[in-house]
Design a protein around this motif. Structure first.
Motif, PDB file in Angstrom:
ATOM      1  N   LYS A  85       0.850  -1.181   0.000  1.00  0.00           N
ATOM      2  CA  LYS A  85       0.000   0.000   0.000  1.00  0.00           C
ATOM      3  C   LYS A  85       0.887   1.231   0.000  1.00  0.00           C
ATOM      4  O   LYS A  85       1.853   1.318   0.747  1.00  0.00           O
ATOM      5  CB  LYS A  85      -0.908   0.003   1.228  1.00  0.00           C
ATOM      6  N   VAL A  86       0.559   2.177  -0.864  1.00  0.00           N
ATOM      7  CA  VAL A  86       1.354   3.392  -1.010  1.00  0.00           C
ATOM      8  C   VAL A  86       0.451   4.589  -0.792  1.00  0.00           C
ATOM      9  O   VAL A  86      -0.678   4.626  -1.279  1.00  0.00           O
ATOM     10  CB  VAL A  86       1.988   3.463  -2.421  1.00  0.00           C
ATOM     11  N   LEU A  88       0.603   8.936  -0.970  1.00  0.00           N
ATOM     12  CA  LEU A  88       1.367  10.062  -1.492  1.00  0.00           C
ATOM     13  C   LEU A  88       0.747  11.336  -0.943  1.00  0.00           C
ATOM     14  O   LEU A  88      -0.455  11.559  -1.076  1.00  0.00           O
ATOM     15  CB  LEU A  88       1.322  10.058  -3.017  1.00  0.00           C
ATOM     16  N   GLY A 114       9.614   5.053   3.733  1.00  0.00           N
ATOM     17  CA  GLY A 114       9.399   5.937   2.587  1.00  0.00           C
ATOM     18  C   GLY A 114      10.403   7.066   2.596  1.00  0.00           C
ATOM     19  O   GLY A 114      11.472   6.974   3.185  1.00  0.00           O
ATOM     20  N   VAL A 129       6.353  10.245   0.334  1.00  0.00           N
ATOM     21  CA  VAL A 129       5.929   8.946  -0.187  1.00  0.00           C
ATOM     22  C   VAL A 129       6.115   7.913   0.901  1.00  0.00           C
ATOM     23  O   VAL A 129       7.138   7.837   1.531  1.00  0.00           O
ATOM     24  CB  VAL A 129       6.769   8.565  -1.428  1.00  0.00           C
TER      25      VAL A 129
END
Length: 129
Positions: A85-86, A88, A114, A129
């Motif tokens: 899972k990212v 931003l 990140g 991120v």
């Protein structure tokens, strides 16, 4: 299945019918017609007993604070080879040390990895991120 065999042999009495307000007239038949108030009270008692049993089972299954924290730690450490899972985030200004420390502290507390992409001065564009 074994319970059904025991009931068929007469060794164990069958369970009471599961009564609700919508079906008790059909299930109880003549009894419900003769004294509907009494039967409705019986139905309400059954409904309340089922609700209490359900809430008791939920309370028994509820994790303690230590178990919840252990589960959370296990979830954070689980294998990420299947999916990652990212998130931003666009931040207007990361020049102040307080903001940098806040982002770093949140990342450490939540076990997040990140980085921060800082663009040149004046562009007002920083990505976390």
């Amino acid at each position: 299945r074994e319970q059904q065999y025991m009931q068929a042999a007469g060794l164990v009495p069958p369970p009471e019918p599961r009564l609700t307000l919508s079906n008790y007239m059909k299930v109880l038949g003549d009894q419900a017609v003769l004294d509907p108030s009494k039967m409705e009270a019986t139905v309400m008692e059954q409904i309340q007993a089922r609700k209490m049993a359900h809430e008791k089972m939920n309370a028994d299954r509820k994790l303690t604070k230590e178990q919840r924290s252990a589960k959370h730690a296990r979830k954070l450490a689980e294998d990420t080879s299947q999916s990652v899972k990212v998130a931003l985030f666009w931040v207007r200004d990361m020049s102040h040390p307080y903001h940098r420390a806040k982002v770093d502290l949140n990342a450490q507390q939540n076990g997040i990895t990140g980085g921060v992409l800082e663009c040149e001065e004046g562009s007002g564009m920083n990505l976390v991120v």
